[in-house]
Design a protein around this motif. Structure first.
Motif, PDB file in Angstrom:
ATOM      1  N   ALA A 115      70.180  59.696  48.322  1.00 50.36           N
ATOM      2  CA  ALA A 115      71.635  59.754  48.274  1.00 50.36           C
ATOM      3  C   ALA A 115      71.977  61.230  48.319  1.00 50.36           C
ATOM      4  CB  ALA A 115      72.191  59.113  47.002  1.00 50.36           C
ATOM      5  N   ASP A 116      72.894  61.607  49.160  1.00 51.76           N
ATOM      6  CA  ASP A 116      73.218  63.022  49.360  1.00 51.76           C
ATOM      7  C   ASP A 116      73.904  63.576  48.113  1.00 51.76           C
ATOM      8  OD1 ASP A 116      73.950  65.517  50.178  1.00 51.76           O
ATOM      9  OD2 ASP A 116      75.258  64.846  51.812  1.00 51.76           O
ATOM     10  N   LEU A 117      73.156  64.330  47.323  1.00 52.75           N
ATOM     11  CA  LEU A 117      73.691  64.837  46.064  1.00 52.75           C
ATOM     12  C   LEU A 117      74.748  65.910  46.264  1.00 52.75           C
ATOM     13  CD1 LEU A 117      70.433  64.903  43.908  1.00 52.75           C
ATOM     14  CD2 LEU A 117      72.284  63.215  43.857  1.00 52.75           C
ATOM     15  N   THR A 118      74.841  66.484  47.466  1.00 57.44           N
ATOM     16  CA  THR A 118      75.892  67.463  47.709  1.00 57.44           C
ATOM     17  C   THR A 118      77.267  66.799  47.800  1.00 57.44           C
ATOM     18  OG1 THR A 118      75.692  67.425  50.131  1.00 57.44           O
ATOM     19  CG2 THR A 118      74.296  68.978  48.930  1.00 57.44           C
ATOM     20  N   LEU A 119      77.311  65.469  47.748  1.00 56.17           N
ATOM     21  CA  LEU A 119      78.598  64.774  47.638  1.00 56.17           C
ATOM     22  C   LEU A 119      79.232  64.992  46.279  1.00 56.17           C
ATOM     23  CD1 LEU A 119      77.599  61.388  49.310  1.00 56.17           C
ATOM     24  CD2 LEU A 119      79.139  63.115  50.279  1.00 56.17           C
ATOM     25  N   GLY A 120      78.444  65.487  45.319  1.00 52.74           N
ATOM     26  CA  GLY A 120      78.974  65.702  43.980  1.00 52.74           C
ATOM     27  C   GLY A 120      79.354  64.397  43.312  1.00 52.74           C
ATOM     28  N   ASP A 121      80.521  64.364  42.693  1.00 55.24           N
ATOM     29  CA  ASP A 121      80.956  63.137  42.018  1.00 55.24           C
ATOM     30  C   ASP A 121      81.083  61.967  42.985  1.00 55.24           C
ATOM     31  OD1 ASP A 121      81.053  64.448  39.611  1.00 55.24           O
ATOM     32  OD2 ASP A 121      83.225  64.778  39.640  1.00 55.24           O
ATOM     33  N   ALA A 122      81.330  62.266  44.250  1.00 55.35           N
ATOM     34  CA  ALA A 122      81.504  61.211  45.251  1.00 55.35           C
ATOM     35  C   ALA A 122      80.210  60.489  45.584  1.00 55.35           C
ATOM     36  CB  ALA A 122      82.116  61.793  46.524  1.00 55.35           C
ATOM     37  N   VAL A 123      79.082  60.940  45.006  1.00 48.58           N
ATOM     38  CA  VAL A 123      77.812  60.239  45.234  1.00 48.58           C
ATOM     39  C   VAL A 123      77.735  58.957  44.414  1.00 48.58           C
ATOM     40  CG1 VAL A 123      76.380  61.268  43.386  1.00 48.58           C
ATOM     41  CG2 VAL A 123      75.347  60.686  45.605  1.00 48.58           C
ATOM     42  N   LEU A 165      69.025  73.866  45.843  1.00 47.21           N
ATOM     43  CA  LEU A 165      68.805  73.548  44.433  1.00 47.21           C
ATOM     44  C   LEU A 165      69.751  74.315  43.505  1.00 47.21           C
ATOM     45  CD1 LEU A 165      64.908  73.489  44.496  1.00 47.21           C
ATOM     46  CD2 LEU A 165      66.403  71.512  44.218  1.00 47.21           C
ATOM     47  N   ARG A 166      70.304  75.416  43.997  1.00 50.47           N
ATOM     48  CA  ARG A 166      71.248  76.209  43.193  1.00 50.47           C
ATOM     49  C   ARG A 166      72.704  75.898  43.530  1.00 50.47           C
ATOM     50  NH1 ARG A 166      68.641  80.264  40.390  1.00 50.47           N
ATOM     51  NH2 ARG A 166      66.686  81.086  41.266  1.00 50.47           N
ATOM     52  N   GLU A 167      72.934  75.130  44.571  1.00 56.04           N
ATOM     53  CA  GLU A 167      74.300  74.909  45.050  1.00 56.04           C
ATOM     54  C   GLU A 167      75.108  74.066  44.066  1.00 56.04           C
ATOM     55  OE1 GLU A 167      76.078  72.679  48.865  1.00 56.04           O
ATOM     56  OE2 GLU A 167      74.712  74.334  49.341  1.00 56.04           O
ATOM     57  N   ALA A 168      76.344  74.454  43.842  1.00 56.90           N
ATOM     58  CA  ALA A 168      77.187  73.777  42.855  1.00 56.90           C
ATOM     59  C   ALA A 168      77.418  72.315  43.216  1.00 56.90           C
ATOM     60  CB  ALA A 168      78.519  74.518  42.719  1.00 56.90           C
ATOM     61  N   ARG A 169      77.638  72.029  44.502  1.00 55.04           N
ATOM     62  CA  ARG A 169      77.877  70.640  44.907  1.00 55.04           C
ATOM     63  C   ARG A 169      76.646  69.768  44.647  1.00 55.04           C
ATOM     64  NH1 ARG A 169      79.095  70.341  50.859  1.00 55.04           N
ATOM     65  NH2 ARG A 169      77.453  71.931  50.881  1.00 55.04           N
ATOM     66  N   VAL A 174      73.551  65.935  40.872  1.00 53.36           N
ATOM     67  CA  VAL A 174      72.482  65.757  39.889  1.00 53.36           C
ATOM     68  C   VAL A 174      73.061  65.300  38.551  1.00 53.36           C
ATOM     69  CG1 VAL A 174      70.696  66.947  38.546  1.00 53.36           C
ATOM     70  CG2 VAL A 174      70.937  67.417  40.996  1.00 53.36           C
ATOM     71  N   ALA A 175      74.226  65.841  38.199  1.00 51.24           N
ATOM     72  CA  ALA A 175      74.856  65.499  36.924  1.00 51.24           C
ATOM     73  C   ALA A 175      75.212  64.026  36.831  1.00 51.24           C
ATOM     74  CB  ALA A 175      76.106  66.358  36.719  1.00 51.24           C
ATOM     75  N   ARG A 176      75.318  63.318  37.946  1.00 55.68           N
ATOM     76  CA  ARG A 176      75.670  61.910  37.920  1.00 55.68           C
ATOM     77  C   ARG A 176      74.459  60.995  37.737  1.00 55.68           C
ATOM     78  NH1 ARG A 176      80.969  60.743  39.225  1.00 55.68           N
ATOM     79  NH2 ARG A 176      80.344  58.856  38.122  1.00 55.68           N
ATOM     80  N   LEU A 177      73.238  61.521  37.910  1.00 53.09           N
ATOM     81  CA  LEU A 177      72.061  60.655  37.906  1.00 53.09           C
ATOM     82  C   LEU A 177      71.791  60.014  36.554  1.00 53.09           C
ATOM     83  CD1 LEU A 177      69.567  62.745  40.089  1.00 53.09           C
ATOM     84  CD2 LEU A 177      71.037  60.844  40.785  1.00 53.09           C
ATOM     85  N   GLN A 192      60.066  78.482  45.905  1.00 54.67           N
ATOM     86  CA  GLN A 192      61.312  77.943  45.362  1.00 54.67           C
ATOM     87  C   GLN A 192      61.202  77.550  43.887  1.00 54.67           C
ATOM     88  OE1 GLN A 192      61.389  74.919  48.711  1.00 54.67           O
ATOM     89  NE2 GLN A 192      63.586  75.285  48.473  1.00 54.67           N
ATOM     90  N   LEU A 193      60.038  77.711  43.292  1.00 55.34           N
ATOM     91  CA  LEU A 193      59.861  77.232  41.920  1.00 55.34           C
ATOM     92  C   LEU A 193      60.813  77.897  40.921  1.00 55.34           C
ATOM     93  CD1 LEU A 193      56.010  76.613  41.700  1.00 55.34           C
ATOM     94  CD2 LEU A 193      57.866  74.952  41.995  1.00 55.34           C
ATOM     95  N   PRO A 194      61.188  79.167  41.089  1.00 62.37           N
ATOM     96  CA  PRO A 194      62.223  79.697  40.190  1.00 62.37           C
ATOM     97  C   PRO A 194      63.528  78.908  40.249  1.00 62.37           C
ATOM     98  CG  PRO A 194      61.073  81.507  41.261  1.00 62.37           C
ATOM     99  CD  PRO A 194      60.599  80.231  41.927  1.00 62.37           C
ATOM    100  N   GLU A 195      63.878  78.394  41.431  1.00 60.31           N
ATOM    101  CA  GLU A 195      65.074  77.564  41.549  1.00 60.31           C
ATOM    102  C   GLU A 195      64.894  76.237  40.814  1.00 60.31           C
ATOM    103  OE1 GLU A 195      66.573  77.204  45.615  1.00 60.31           O
ATOM    104  OE2 GLU A 195      65.352  78.931  46.153  1.00 60.31           O
TER     105      GLU A 195
END
Length: 346
Positions: A115-123, A165-169, A174-177, A192-195
């Motif tokens: 599921a495209d997590l960059t949808l944010g709340d719309a996911v 992985l750092r993008e706000a959207r 992720v916050a909805r999972l 990318q492990l620091p991210e």
């Protein structure tokens, strides 16, 4: 530099793999394979029959977890809902396997979908639909996040944008999972492990699974820097292991990405050869995370370009030879059962 082909995986050569066969080590050890794919791609078919043929190769494979690979996405309808086609397809395979007509294997008992997590709340509607059509098998989400600026370092057919992985959207998604009881699988390279660490710290209550030991790169500009890469990767793995919400999958090292090059030999590798090459990475992960937060995975058919399924699991058993019975149960089935909420093997 030339771009990678549409499907940047090593070709599977069944005749080459057949040149080496082994007796199965510890054949009674129950295994849950927590990471494999199924797909139909041009010149590359790996569906239930093909996986069942590999999994029936004398190891005691009890159950598996399918991980999204853009298989059977819907061709029509809203783009956000197109990944539902993959879940419908895989749930059908799981039902077929659960019938018992094909033996004791319970393939795709857990599903890691897209599921495209960059949808944010719309996911949220996408997650709800995934759960609704999965027959109670939907367990986690994975997005395409493995990225490196070098176009020759690519392990996914579709190249993701950098810094996802750092993008706000993405993080809003992720916050909805957790509200749906879903974990997050993450495929990222060692660069990318620091991210990944930053993401895991930002969501301490969100269960996360790091795929393929965190992707140490051994090709391209990294090919002659194995010791340097290992040191950088090891420190990041140790830092990540301090975060209790993260679990690691032990595998994926037979991808071309790792630079081990076994596919270039006249005959396929033995399990002893694989174990020797992979030991520093596997032992670092187990020492850092502990057996109860680590699980062996096949990553088939991607890793099949370099070794056979039976040989792969023999290599893992060699790597776990010094573990206690309790630790082996965790590494080969217990951790996977707990993380993906599957029935533990009897």
């Amino acid at each position: 530099m030339p771009a990678k082909p549409p499907h940047p995986h090593l070709p599977v050569r069944e005749d080459w793999l057949a040149l080496h066969q082994e007796e199965i080590l510890e054949p009674a050890l129950p295994i849950i394979d927590p990471h494999h794919h199924l797909w139909e791609r041009p010149g590359n078919r790996y569906l239930f029959d093909e996986f069942r043929h590999d999994a029936a190769d004398r190891h005691d494979i009890r159950a598996t977890v399918f991980v999204t690979c853009r298989a059977m996405f819907r061709a029509d309808g809203p783009e956000a809902m197109q990944p539902l086609g993959e879940t419908e397809f895989v749930n059908g395979i799981a039902a077929q396997s659960a019938s018992g007509l094909y033996g004791t294997l319970r393939a795709c008992q857990g599903i890691v979908g897209h599921a495209d997590l960059t949808l944010g709340d719309a996911v949220a509607p996408v997650l709800e639909a995934q759960l609704r059509i999965a027959g109670g098998r939907f367990r986690a989400i994975r997005n395409n996040t493995a990225w490196h600026p070098d176009p020759d370092i690519q392990t996914n057919p579709i190249r993701p944008p950098p810094g996802l992985l750092r993008e706000a959207r993405f993080r809003a998604g992720v916050a909805r999972l957790s509200g749906y009881g879903l974990s997050l699988d993450i495929w990222a390279y060692h660069t990318q492990l620091p991210e990944v660490i930053d993401l895991a710290r930002a969501f301490p209550d969100q269960p996360m699974v790091l795929d393929h030991v965190g992707g140490p790169i051994g090709i391209g500009r990294f090919a002659a820097r194995r010791a340097e890469v290992f040191a950088e990767w090891r420190q990041a793995i140790r830092d990540l292991a301090r975060l209790p919400n993260v679990t690691v999958k032990l595998g994926g090292l037979a991808m071309e990405l790792g630079g081990f090059g076994f596919h270039q030999a006249a005959t396929p590798p033995t399990s002893a050869m694989l174990a020797e090459a992979w030991r520093p990475y596997i032992e670092t992960c187990i020492e850092s995370f502990g057996a109860d937060r680590a699980m062996f995975e096949s990553n088939f058919p991607v890793d099949k370009g370099m070794c056979g399924y039976a040989v792969l699991w023999n290599a893992f058993k060699r790597l776990a030879a010094g573990a206690t019975i309790t630790e082996k149960r965790a590494l080969f089935s217990g951790t996977a059962a707990r993380v993906y909420r599957l029935p533990p093997p009897c």
